[in-house]
Design an enzyme around this catalytic site. Structure first.
Site, PDB file in Angstrom:
ATOM      1  N   THR A   1       0.992  -1.049  -0.044  1.00 29.23           N
ATOM      2  CA  THR A   1       0.145  -0.065   0.060  1.00 29.23           C
ATOM      3  C   THR A   1       0.981   1.442  -0.064  1.00 29.23           C
ATOM      4  O   THR A   1       2.088   1.043   0.561  1.00 29.23           O
ATOM      5  CB  THR A   1      -0.834  -0.053   1.355  1.00 29.23           C
ATOM      6  OG1 THR A   1      -2.022  -0.941   0.970  1.00 29.23           O
ATOM      7  CG2 THR A   1      -1.506   1.169   1.453  1.00 29.23           C
TER       8      THR A   1
ATOM      9  N   GLY B   1      -1.013  -3.223   6.114  1.00 27.13           N
ATOM     10  CA  GLY B   1      -0.864  -4.297   6.244  1.00 27.13           C
ATOM     11  C   GLY B   1      -2.035  -5.147   6.216  1.00 27.13           C
ATOM     12  O   GLY B   1      -2.855  -4.731   5.334  1.00 27.13           O
TER      13      GLY B   1
HETATM   14  N1  ASP Z   1      -3.964  -2.623   3.705  1.00 28.01           N
HETATM   15  C1  ASP Z   1      -4.027  -3.160   2.417  1.00 28.01           C
HETATM   16  C2  ASP Z   1      -5.363  -4.045   2.267  1.00 28.01           C
HETATM   17  O1  ASP Z   1      -5.595  -4.662   3.271  1.00 28.01           O
HETATM   18  C3  ASP Z   1      -2.876  -3.954   2.052  1.00 28.01           C
HETATM   19  C4  ASP Z   1      -1.451  -3.433   2.541  1.00 28.01           C
HETATM   20  O2  ASP Z   1      -1.496  -2.555   3.003  1.00 28.01           O
HETATM   21  O3  ASP Z   1      -0.491  -4.411   2.758  1.00 28.01           O
HETATM   22  O4  ASP Z   1      -5.888  -3.843   1.188  1.00 28.01           O
END
Ligand code: ASP
Length: 307
Positions: A176, A227
């Site tokens: 992200t 995350g």
């Molecule tokens: N938080 C993001 C999601 O769940 C993915 C990430 O940040 O790794 O879509």
């Protein structure tokens, strides 16, 4: 207009194995983070708003195929891309978010168009794209958003899934980008943008566009997370940091550390976040092996880091 300005950014968290990171990719990653810091801090240096700074920083990260947002977005299990993004202005708590979006070159600008050109906070799919089109934002063809390594990651994820396994490499599955800033007027803003998680079910929406989960800005702090989105949503990660500062009087550092290490980590919530308070303090905690990140404050040299 004299106060310190501060900007912190991230390009995703996960198990970023040193062995998988070639010197070339590592260098390109630092360069991509530095470009985003530069884009945002140019605005803050001249007395511009935190809202413009986080938008510019996230646009720069969305334009960098190394990160999972914009042109580097991951693929759903159906082999498509559905992007989520949100932006929030702390001074008046205005917010805009988009989910399941495909087409606009910069989903964060679509989120901002929702905030500025509609009475709503969150729009999805084709209706969100329509707002972006009406705002005159640039759109791109599917080929612009295609990256071979994201496609390979999808094939690997689907093959593992067919065998009833999941990849141990979280960085392959998600990522992200995000930015938080405090401008010279003491106003805060946050922006986050993502392709979500590799092989996600079509229609799945993560924490990024959920105000109070992956993105939040008020008069106390601004937070952008990365995350395991489902856990960030269930624990209201960003809102929990603001609440601890407001009601318990905790410092930004203490509140952000508590949420990342004591709330998210024990509950399968791998990841991290960047946060800033109205005095220009920054916090960049993560509970994963690494998090692509960077920060800059007035009068200080920019810093970028991975581990
Ligand atoms: N938080 C993001 C999601 O769940 C993915 C990430 O940040 O790794 O879509």
């Amino acid at each position: 207009m004299s106060q310190t300005f501060a900007l912190a950014i991230h390009g995703g968290a996960g198990t970023i194995r040193r062995s998988a990171l070639t010197p070339e990719i590592e260098q390109a990653t630092h360069a991509g983070l530095a470009r985003a810091l530069e884009a945002g801090s140019l605005i803050l240096r001249d007395g511009g708003s935190s809202l413009d700074a986080v938008t510019a920083a996230v646009c720069a990260l969305e334009d960098e195929p190394l990160f999972n947002a914009g042109c580097g977005a991951v693929f759903t299990s159906a082999g498509r891309q559905e992007m989520d993004a949100a932006v929030m202005n702390g001074a008046d708590r205005r917010a805009g978010a988009v989910a399941g979006l495909f087409g606009p070159r910069n989903p964060i600008r679509a989120a901002r168009a929702v905030m500025e050109a509609s009475p709503h906070v969150m729009m999805i799919g084709e209706a969100a794209a329509r707002i972006a089109r009406e705002a005159g934002l640039p759109f791109e063809e599917a080929s612009y958003f295609f990256t071979q390594n994201r496609w390979d990651a999808l094939e690997e994820t689907l093959a593992l899934r067919a065998r009833g396994e999941t990849s141990s490499d979280a960085a392959v599955r998600h990522g992200t980008v995000g930015a938080v800033a405090c401008d010279r007027h003491g106003n805060l803003a946050a922006a986050t943008s993502t392709g979500g998680m590799t092989g996600k079910a079509p229609g799945r929406v993560g924490d990024t566009p959920v105000i109070g989960a992956g993105t939040l800005a008020d008069d106390i702090c601004a937070v952008s997370g990365t995350g395991h989105g489902e856990v960030f949503i269930r624990y209201g990660a960003a809102a929990e940091i603001a609440a601890r500062m407001r009601h318990l009087g905790e410092s930004l550092d203490a509140a952000a550390d508590h949420v990342v290490h004591r709330v998210l980590a024990p509950n399968d919530g791998s990841g991290g976040l960047v946060a800033v308070d109205r005095h220009g303090n920054v916090a960049l905690p993560f509970n994963s092996e690494g998090m692509y990140r960077g920060h800059v404050r007035s009068g200080e040299a920019p810093v970028t880091a991975i581990y």
